[in-house]
Scaffold this motif. Structure first.
Motif, PDB file in Angstrom:
ATOM      1  N   SER A  17       1.076  -1.363   0.069  1.00 62.85           N
ATOM      2  CA  SER A  17       0.078  -0.025  -0.076  1.00 62.85           C
ATOM      3  C   SER A  17       0.889   1.206  -0.099  1.00 62.85           C
ATOM      4  N   ARG A  18       0.155   2.138  -0.558  1.00 64.72           N
ATOM      5  CA  ARG A  18       1.209   3.435  -0.807  1.00 64.72           C
ATOM      6  C   ARG A  18       0.284   4.515   0.300  1.00 64.72           C
ATOM      7  N   GLU A  75       4.903   6.053   4.710  1.00 73.11           N
ATOM      8  CA  GLU A  75       4.550   4.539   4.657  1.00 73.11           C
ATOM      9  C   GLU A  75       3.086   4.545   5.195  1.00 73.11           C
TER      10      GLU A  75
END
Length: 406
Positions: free
Chosen positions: A270-271, A280
């Motif tokens: 995931s971004r 993050e």
């Protein structure tokens, strides 16, 4: 009174036996993990997966050691099912129902048949299925030389298609007597519809089974078919509650699997959102809060399910001495489990999408299977009616009437 054979499955778990078979379950789960998404998409009957369970030695877990089995406890079996279902709910379902169906033979009144079938399960690694959907018409038994001819159809029979033995109940059309029986699945006249096509639980082989004058030997009759009879002793009616235990275990395990899968995806793929102020996704406070809330709900559901499972096992240990009041307390507890696990599992398996991002909805990711499995499992009987049972007990002390669902 019926002879009550010793049932080691209701004893406290032997730690060495417990640890051994839980470790085996973890190994099986890792093998299932490698291609679970592809197998889910294919939706085929789990013949190869059953062979994996068979080769791993998991099938005779509950069979007493005196008859060649592993002598494991129900608490060990429930943990084994949990470990498998976190990765593959369908196969956890088939395995859990196998344990229940093979154990249900012990609720009959013919010790010689019970022991013979237990030895057969251990010696031949039989997988058990069932044909007992309470909402379908009952099976009919017509007397013939040496036994009966079985007629009728059950539209949902999880695991029966891939089983070696199937347990069912039918009514003698001549006398009206109801009998429980265990039939070899490959008997001539036993027809599998191969018609399971569902949103979830795609590999659970939950399609129909029909009996077209299938021969039932007198030797395979277990005794009176009283497991869903409100007027029966309390002990055999624990059968219906066993299904409720397993459905709760499966729902919670699937939710746990979804959160573990989602957390790993969030950490690695995931971004972070552009306005989150972090680099993050796993550091985003909103993500952390939501994961914490979902995990807390699922942990609470797990605690309640474990407590209810232990109560069911304790009730089973009472055997024919079990009272209806004791059985009623377990039934109410399991109705509460249904309410809580349905809410927690649906919240977790749906909410995890918010925490993994749009790319996690790609078909190949497989995150959707957790929600589809939970949505399918939790519709086995309406959760609103379970809430009524809990409320009625609180308001007036009433216990649910024994049936195929309570």
């Amino acid at each position: 009174m019926t002879e009550h054979l010793p049932d080691t499955s209701t004893d406290a778990p032997d730690r060495a036996v417990h640890d051994r078979w839980v470790a085996v379950a973890d190994q099986v789960a890792e093998q299932l993990r490698t291609d679970v998404v592809a197998r889910d998409r294919a939706g085929a009957a789990p013949h190869a997966e059953v062979e994996l369970l068979r080769d791993a030695g998991l099938l005779p877990l509950l069979v007493p050691a005196r008859t060649g089995g592993h002598g494991g406890s129900w608490l060990t079996a429930l943990e084994v099912v949990t470990r498998v279902a976190r990765v593959d709910t369908s196969i956890g379902h088939v395995l859990g129902y196998h344990y229940l169906h093979s154990w249900r033979t012990r609720l009959g009144r013919r010790p010689e048949a019970i022991e013979r079938l237990a030895a057969g399960t251990a010696g031949n690694n039989w997988l058990w299925g069932g044909a007992g959907n309470p909402r379908d018409a009952g099976l009919e038994l017509t007397r013939t030389e040496g036994g009966y001819l079985v007629r009728g159809k059950k539209f949902f029979a999880t695991g029966a298609e891939v089983s070696d033995r199937v347990i069912a109940t039918g009514t003698d059309v001549g006398t009206g007597d109801k009998w429980g029986f265990a039939l070899p699945t490959r008997t001539e006249g036993v027809v599998h519809g191969q018609d399971w096509d569902s949103l979830g639980q795609r590999m659970s082989a939950s399609g129909s089974i029909a009996f077209e004058d299938a021969f039932l030997s007198e030797d395979d009759i277990l005794g009176p078919g009283e497991q869903t009879d409100p007027g029966a002793p309390a002990y055999p009616t624990l059968s219906a509650l066993g299904f409720q235990v397993l459905l709760g275990v499966l729902a919670v395990a699937t939710a746990e699997g979804a959160l573990r899968f989602g957390a790993e995806y969030t950490r690695t793929k995931s971004r972070a959102w552009t306005t989150s102020g972090v680099a993050e996704a796993a550091d985003d406070p909103l993500v952390r809060v939501k994961y914490g809330e979902l995990e807390s709900q699922v942990r609470a559901a797990r605690a309640l399910t474990d407590r209810a499972g232990a109560a069911w096992v304790a009730a089973a240990s009472r055997g024919w001495e079990l009272t209806h009041a004791e059985r009623g307390e377990v039934s109410v507890e399991l109705s509460a489990v249904k309410v809580v696990t349905t809410q927690a599992a649906l919240a977790a398996t749906s909410g995890v999408f918010e925490l993994t991002g749009a790319r996690a909805t790609k078909t190949g990711t497989g995150l959707d299977r957790f929600w589809r499995d939970v949505r399918t499992l939790t519709l086995h009987d309406p959760v609103a009616h379970k809430a009524i049972e809990v409320g009625d007990h609180l308001l007036g002390g009433a216990y649910p009437e024994p049936s195929g669902y309570s």
